[in-house]
Scaffold this active site. Structure first.
Site, short mmCIF file in Angstrom:
data_model
loop_
_atom_site.label_atom_id
_atom_site.label_comp_id
_atom_site.label_asym_id
_atom_site.label_seq_id
_atom_site.Cartn_x
_atom_site.Cartn_y
_atom_site.Cartn_z
N ASP A 8 16.59 28.00 0.85
CA ASP A 8 16.38 29.44 0.72
C ASP A 8 15.51 29.65 -0.52
O ASP A 8 14.95 28.69 -1.08
CB ASP A 8 17.72 30.19 0.69
N HIS A 134 36.64 3.80 6.89
CA HIS A 134 35.97 5.11 6.93
C HIS A 134 35.64 5.52 8.37
O HIS A 134 35.54 6.70 8.67
CB HIS A 134 34.71 5.10 6.07
C1 RB5 Z 1 21.38 32.99 -3.15
O1 RB5 Z 1 21.41 33.90 -4.18
C2 RB5 Z 1 22.58 32.08 -3.22
O2 RB5 Z 1 23.74 32.76 -2.88
C3 RB5 Z 1 22.39 30.89 -2.30
O3 RB5 Z 1 21.24 30.20 -2.67
C4 RB5 Z 1 23.46 29.83 -2.30
O4 RB5 Z 1 23.71 29.37 -3.60
C5 RB5 Z 1 24.68 30.12 -1.57
O5 RB5 Z 1 25.57 29.27 -1.44
#
Ligand code: RB5
Length: 162
Positions: A8, A134
């Site tokens: 992201d 495992h």
């Molecule tokens: C984004 O702000 C953040 O929430 C995301 O990158 C992540 O860390 C979520 O788990």
């Protein structure tokens, strides 16, 4: 070995460093986005793209980056056949492979030293699953998955590769 990459906005810097590492190692990859660090996007979209690439065989391993690695791992692990592990260092990368046969590594770009990425990525991509005791544990995880997704084609698959 082919790698699927995703992030992201919060993980974007980590993904870009990972691309440099993979270029140096000569390992091909597909970048599923995000495209920049400035436009907020939703990490499940990228976890879905990378996790799907891994379970369909389009990629052998997935690398996911968000702020903490946690959201990416939670989302990716909803895809039958994905075993995503949050990894902080070379030790957790090694154990994710040896003990958990993780096929996706989730990294928190905001709380992981990105200078560690070369070691961490190389470890994750080269270490083999240890098998032995495992295997029994992964079979139990696969059984949990199959019980939750009885009609999903990936749910009964447990590919304990290398
Ligand atoms: C984004 O702000 C953040 O929430 C995301 O990158 C992540 O860390 C979520 O788990």
């Amino acid at each position: 070995m082919k790698v699927a990459l995703g992030s992201d906005h919060a993980g974007y810097a980590g993904k870009e460093v990972a691309k440099q590492v993979l270029d140096r190692l000569g390992i091909p990859y597909e970048d599923f986005g995000a495209q920049n660090a400035t436009e907020p996007v939703d990490y499940p979209d990228y976890a879905q793209a990378v996790g799907t690439a891994v379970v369909t065989g389009q990629a052998d391993r997935g690398l996911l980056f968000c702020g903490t690695g946690i959201g990416m791992s939670i989302a990716a692990n909803k895809i039958p056949g994905v075993r995503a592990a949050v990894v902080h260092d070379a030790e957790t990368a090694r154990l994710a492979r040896e003990h958990n046969d993780a096929n996706v590594m989730a990294i928190g770009a905001r709380n992981t030293n990105l200078d560690l990425l070369p070691n961490l990525i190389e470890t994750f991509l080269t270490m083999a699953f240890a098998g032995g005791r495992h295997t029994r544990r992964l079979e139990k995880i696969a059984a949990l998955e199959a019980a939750s997704h009885p009609h999903h084609p990936q749910s009964s698959l447990l590919a304990l590769k290398d």
